[in-house]
Structure formats: structure tokens, C-alpha cells
Motif scaffolding. Structure first.
Motif, PDB file in Angstrom:
ATOM      1  N   PRO A   1       0.837  -1.199   0.000  1.00 24.04           N
ATOM      2  CA  PRO A   1       0.000   0.000   0.000  1.00 24.04           C
ATOM      3  C   PRO A   1       0.880   1.261   0.000  1.00 24.04           C
ATOM      4  O   PRO A   1       1.986   1.249   0.554  1.00 24.04           O
ATOM      5  CB  PRO A   1      -0.791  -0.105   1.305  1.00 24.04           C
ATOM      6  N   PRO A   2       0.410   2.350  -0.601  1.00 23.61           N
ATOM      7  CA  PRO A   2       1.204   3.591  -0.647  1.00 23.61           C
ATOM      8  C   PRO A   2       1.624   4.053   0.745  1.00 23.61           C
ATOM      9  O   PRO A   2       0.855   3.979   1.699  1.00 23.61           O
ATOM     10  CB  PRO A   2       0.246   4.604  -1.293  1.00 23.61           C
ATOM     11  N   GLY A   3       2.868   4.489   0.844  1.00 19.84           N
ATOM     12  CA  GLY A   3       3.383   5.051   2.082  1.00 19.84           C
ATOM     13  C   GLY A   3       3.685   4.046   3.188  1.00 19.84           C
ATOM     14  O   GLY A   3       3.802   4.424   4.341  1.00 19.84           O
ATOM     15  N   THR A   4       3.829   2.774   2.836  1.00 24.75           N
ATOM     16  CA  THR A   4       4.063   1.742   3.855  1.00 24.75           C
ATOM     17  C   THR A   4       5.438   1.905   4.493  1.00 24.75           C
ATOM     18  O   THR A   4       6.460   1.843   3.811  1.00 24.75           O
ATOM     19  CB  THR A   4       3.944   0.333   3.248  1.00 24.75           C
ATOM     20  N   CYS A   5       5.443   2.119   5.804  1.00 23.12           N
ATOM     21  CA  CYS A   5       6.711   2.189   6.535  1.00 23.12           C
ATOM     22  C   CYS A   5       6.581   1.541   7.910  1.00 23.12           C
ATOM     23  O   CYS A   5       7.413   1.758   8.784  1.00 23.12           O
ATOM     24  CB  CYS A   5       7.210   3.629   6.636  1.00 23.12           C
ATOM     25  N   ARG A   6       5.550   0.732   8.097  1.00 23.01           N
ATOM     26  CA  ARG A   6       5.374  -0.005   9.352  1.00 23.01           C
ATOM     27  C   ARG A   6       5.954  -1.400   9.203  1.00 23.01           C
ATOM     28  O   ARG A   6       5.607  -2.138   8.274  1.00 23.01           O
ATOM     29  CB  ARG A   6       3.902  -0.084   9.729  1.00 23.01           C
ATOM     30  N   ALA A   7       6.824  -1.765  10.131  1.00 27.34           N
ATOM     31  CA  ALA A   7       7.500  -3.064  10.075  1.00 27.34           C
ATOM     32  C   ALA A   7       6.506  -4.226  10.023  1.00 27.34           C
ATOM     33  O   ALA A   7       6.719  -5.189   9.283  1.00 27.34           O
ATOM     34  CB  ALA A   7       8.427  -3.216  11.277  1.00 27.34           C
ATOM     35  N   GLU A   8       5.401  -4.131  10.769  1.00 26.87           N
ATOM     36  CA  GLU A   8       4.434  -5.229  10.805  1.00 26.87           C
ATOM     37  C   GLU A   8       3.825  -5.491   9.431  1.00 26.87           C
ATOM     38  O   GLU A   8       3.589  -6.637   9.065  1.00 26.87           O
ATOM     39  CB  GLU A   8       3.308  -4.928  11.809  1.00 26.87           C
ATOM     40  N   VAL A   9       3.559  -4.435   8.687  1.00 25.29           N
ATOM     41  CA  VAL A   9       2.973  -4.587   7.353  1.00 25.29           C
ATOM     42  C   VAL A   9       3.991  -5.211   6.401  1.00 25.29           C
ATOM     43  O   VAL A   9       3.684  -6.161   5.676  1.00 25.29           O
ATOM     44  CB  VAL A   9       2.478  -3.227   6.807  1.00 25.29           C
ATOM     45  N   ILE A  10       5.203  -4.707   6.430  1.00 23.27           N
ATOM     46  CA  ILE A  10       6.261  -5.228   5.558  1.00 23.27           C
ATOM     47  C   ILE A  10       6.529  -6.694   5.890  1.00 23.27           C
ATOM     48  O   ILE A  10       6.626  -7.540   4.993  1.00 23.27           O
ATOM     49  CB  ILE A  10       7.535  -4.381   5.672  1.00 23.27           C
ATOM     50  N   GLN A  11       6.606  -7.015   7.170  1.00 28.12           N
ATOM     51  CA  GLN A  11       6.839  -8.396   7.581  1.00 28.12           C
ATOM     52  C   GLN A  11       5.696  -9.307   7.146  1.00 28.12           C
ATOM     53  O   GLN A  11       5.922 -10.454   6.753  1.00 28.12           O
ATOM     54  CB  GLN A  11       7.030  -8.468   9.092  1.00 28.12           C
ATOM     55  N   GLY A  12       4.477  -8.807   7.202  1.00 32.28           N
ATOM     56  CA  GLY A  12       3.323  -9.596   6.754  1.00 32.28           C
ATOM     57  C   GLY A  12       3.430  -9.964   5.282  1.00 32.28           C
ATOM     58  O   GLY A  12       3.160 -11.109   4.895  1.00 32.28           O
ATOM     59  N   PHE A  13       3.845  -9.002   4.466  1.00 33.62           N
ATOM     60  CA  PHE A  13       4.024  -9.279   3.039  1.00 33.62           C
ATOM     61  C   PHE A  13       5.172 -10.256   2.822  1.00 33.62           C
ATOM     62  O   PHE A  13       5.077 -11.170   1.998  1.00 33.62           O
ATOM     63  CB  PHE A  13       4.263  -7.983   2.262  1.00 33.62           C
ATOM     64  N   LEU A  14       6.265 -10.084   3.569  1.00 34.28           N
ATOM     65  CA  LEU A  14       7.398 -11.007   3.439  1.00 34.28           C
ATOM     66  C   LEU A  14       7.005 -12.423   3.862  1.00 34.28           C
ATOM     67  O   LEU A  14       7.412 -13.400   3.225  1.00 34.28           O
ATOM     68  CB  LEU A  14       8.583 -10.518   4.275  1.00 34.28           C
ATOM     69  N   GLN A  15       6.207 -12.534   4.896  1.00 35.84           N
ATOM     70  CA  GLN A  15       5.763 -13.851   5.348  1.00 35.84           C
ATOM     71  C   GLN A  15       4.901 -14.520   4.282  1.00 35.84           C
ATOM     72  O   GLN A  15       5.069 -15.701   3.974  1.00 35.84           O
ATOM     73  CB  GLN A  15       5.002 -13.733   6.658  1.00 35.84           C
ATOM     74  N   HIS A  16       3.996 -13.775   3.702  1.00 36.40           N
ATOM     75  CA  HIS A  16       3.132 -14.309   2.644  1.00 36.40           C
ATOM     76  C   HIS A  16       3.966 -14.788   1.454  1.00 36.40           C
ATOM     77  O   HIS A  16       3.762 -15.900   0.943  1.00 36.40           O
ATOM     78  CB  HIS A  16       2.123 -13.241   2.211  1.00 36.40           C
ATOM     79  N   LEU A  17       4.907 -13.947   1.014  1.00 33.79           N
ATOM     80  CA  LEU A  17       5.737 -14.322  -0.134  1.00 33.79           C
ATOM     81  C   LEU A  17       6.653 -15.500   0.183  1.00 33.79           C
ATOM     82  O   LEU A  17       6.918 -16.339  -0.689  1.00 33.79           O
ATOM     83  CB  LEU A  17       6.561 -13.123  -0.606  1.00 33.79           C
TER      84      LEU A  17
END
Length: 90
Positions: A3-19
Motif C-alpha cells: 500500500p502507498p506510504g508503507t513504513c510499518r515493520a508489521e505490514v512489511i513483515q506480513g508481506f514477506l511472510q506471505h511471499l
């Protein structure tokens, strides 16, 4: 793509976990195990990417995710991330 402006570690980690799990499923489906994983973060200034090596060849999503989190700790400093990618070569 995040999502635009993503800079929260939890969001980034969630995407990394999914991938990580998505890659692991593909590896298992085709009967592959790999030791080197390519991880990339696209930030406004460009891609930060590198290869990380697991201790043993793996097709385990949790192990791939651990490598991705290590990459994130080493190469991300709280700025906006626009996209993440995880892959390998077989």
C-alpha cells in the motif's frame, strides 16, 4: 506491491511472510529445495536486494521468512517500502 506510504515493520513483515510461504509452496510442488534466497525491497531511491544463504537446503516457508526478516533488519531503516520480492534460482 505494498500500500502507498508503507513504513510499518508489521505490514512489511506480513508481506514477506506471505511471499515466503508462497515460494515454499512452489518449491514443494516441484520437488525443489534451495539454499540461497534472493530478497529485495523497493524504496523510493531504488531497490535494495541481496542473496541470503540458509544453513541447509530448504523448502520451508518459516526458514525462508527468517532469512527475509534478517535481510529486513540489516537493510531497512524505517523508510517507505513500495514493493518486496523473494525468489530463488534453481
Amino acid at each position: 506491491i505494498l500500500p502507498p506510504g508503507t513504513c510499518r515493520a508489521e505490514v512489511i513483515q506480513g508481506f514477506l511472510q506471505h511471499l515466503s510461504e508462497k515460494l515454499a509452496v512452489r518449491l514443494r510442488r516441484h520437488g525443489y529445495v534451495v539454499q540461497e534466497i534472493s530478497i529485495g525491497l523497493r524504496c523510493p531511491e531504488g531497490w535494495r536486494q541481496g542473496w541470503l544463504r540458509a544453513e541447509q537446503p530448504t523448502d520451508d516457508g518459516l526458514e525462508i521468512y527468517r532469512l527475509a526478516r534478517r535481510f529486513l533488519r540489516q537493510h531497512w531503516f524505517g523508510e517507505v517500502v513500495q514493493q518486496v520480492r523473494i525468489g530463488t534460482s534453481t
